[in-house]
Scaffold this motif. Structure first.
Motif, PDB file in Angstrom:
ATOM      1  N   GLN A 144      27.257  32.683  38.293  1.00  0.00           N
ATOM      2  CA  GLN A 144      27.632  33.383  39.522  1.00  0.00           C
ATOM      3  C   GLN A 144      26.443  33.442  40.483  1.00  0.00           C
ATOM      4  O   GLN A 144      26.583  33.188  41.673  1.00  0.00           O
ATOM      5  N   ALA A 145      25.256  33.753  39.960  1.00  0.00           N
ATOM      6  CA  ALA A 145      24.056  33.814  40.798  1.00  0.00           C
ATOM      7  C   ALA A 145      23.733  32.444  41.381  1.00  0.00           C
ATOM      8  O   ALA A 145      23.356  32.323  42.550  1.00  0.00           O
ATOM      9  N   THR A 146      23.887  31.406  40.599  1.00  0.00           N
ATOM     10  CA  THR A 146      23.629  30.048  41.076  1.00  0.00           C
ATOM     11  C   THR A 146      24.593  29.673  42.194  1.00  0.00           C
ATOM     12  O   THR A 146      24.189  29.099  43.203  1.00  0.00           O
ATOM     13  N   VAL A 147      25.854  30.017  42.034  1.00  0.00           N
ATOM     14  CA  VAL A 147      26.852  29.718  43.059  1.00  0.00           C
ATOM     15  C   VAL A 147      26.513  30.459  44.345  1.00  0.00           C
ATOM     16  O   VAL A 147      26.567  29.891  45.439  1.00  0.00           O
ATOM     17  N   GLN A 148      26.129  31.717  44.237  1.00  0.00           N
ATOM     18  CA  GLN A 148      25.795  32.496  45.434  1.00  0.00           C
ATOM     19  C   GLN A 148      24.585  31.905  46.147  1.00  0.00           C
ATOM     20  O   GLN A 148      24.555  31.819  47.378  1.00  0.00           O
ATOM     21  N   LYS A 155      23.606  28.765  46.058  1.00  0.00           N
ATOM     22  CA  LYS A 155      24.017  27.482  46.617  1.00  0.00           C
ATOM     23  C   LYS A 155      24.784  27.699  47.916  1.00  0.00           C
ATOM     24  O   LYS A 155      24.560  26.985  48.899  1.00  0.00           O
ATOM     25  N   VAL A 156      25.676  28.667  47.948  1.00  0.00           N
ATOM     26  CA  VAL A 156      26.435  28.951  49.159  1.00  0.00           C
ATOM     27  C   VAL A 156      25.489  29.369  50.280  1.00  0.00           C
ATOM     28  O   VAL A 156      25.606  28.900  51.416  1.00  0.00           O
ATOM     29  N   ALA A 157      24.531  30.234  49.984  1.00  0.00           N
ATOM     30  CA  ALA A 157      23.573  30.677  50.994  1.00  0.00           C
ATOM     31  C   ALA A 157      22.741  29.501  51.483  1.00  0.00           C
ATOM     32  O   ALA A 157      22.511  29.339  52.680  1.00  0.00           O
ATOM     33  N   PHE A 158      22.313  28.643  50.594  1.00  0.00           N
ATOM     34  CA  PHE A 158      21.506  27.484  50.970  1.00  0.00           C
ATOM     35  C   PHE A 158      22.306  26.539  51.859  1.00  0.00           C
ATOM     36  O   PHE A 158      21.819  26.069  52.878  1.00  0.00           O
ATOM     37  N   ASP A 159      23.533  26.230  51.486  1.00  0.00           N
ATOM     38  CA  ASP A 159      24.375  25.343  52.274  1.00  0.00           C
ATOM     39  C   ASP A 159      24.642  25.918  53.658  1.00  0.00           C
ATOM     40  O   ASP A 159      24.666  25.196  54.645  1.00  0.00           O
ATOM     41  N   TRP A 160      24.841  27.210  53.720  1.00  0.00           N
ATOM     42  CA  TRP A 160      25.143  27.856  54.987  1.00  0.00           C
ATOM     43  C   TRP A 160      23.950  27.767  55.927  1.00  0.00           C
ATOM     44  O   TRP A 160      24.094  27.645  57.136  1.00  0.00           O
ATOM     45  N   GLN A 161      22.740  27.805  55.369  1.00  0.00           N
ATOM     46  CA  GLN A 161      21.517  27.785  56.172  1.00  0.00           C
ATOM     47  C   GLN A 161      21.014  26.365  56.472  1.00  0.00           C
ATOM     48  O   GLN A 161      20.031  26.201  57.163  1.00  0.00           O
ATOM     49  N   ALA A 162      21.677  25.358  55.962  1.00  0.00           N
ATOM     50  CA  ALA A 162      21.234  23.983  56.144  1.00  0.00           C
ATOM     51  C   ALA A 162      21.208  23.616  57.624  1.00  0.00           C
ATOM     52  O   ALA A 162      22.144  23.923  58.356  1.00  0.00           O
TER      53      ALA A 162
END
Length: 61
Positions: free
Chosen positions: A44-48, A50-57
């Motif tokens: 769950q932490a990894t998914v969160q 990854k989502v934050a990283f993708d959003w900030q790309a």
């Protein structure tokens, strides 16, 4: 090695399909028993992250 007849192969396939269904039901039951139906905390932490990283790309369109 002798080639099995079609009826023997069909019986074997039927038996294996039944075993597969039974194993699937057992896994589902075990997951319910131990509560493994959801994501593990680490996943769950990894998914969160990854989502934050993708959003900030920067190349996000």
């Amino acid at each position: 090695m002798a080639v099995p007849e079609d009826s023997e192969l069909l019986k074997r396939i039927d038996r294996l399909e039944k075993e597969l269904r039974d194993l699937h039901l057992r896994v589902v039951a075990l997951e319910r028993l131990v509560g493994a139906g959801g994501l593990h905390d680490y996943d769950q932490a990894t998914v969160q992250k990854k989502v934050a990283f993708d959003w900030q790309a920067p190349d996000r369109d």
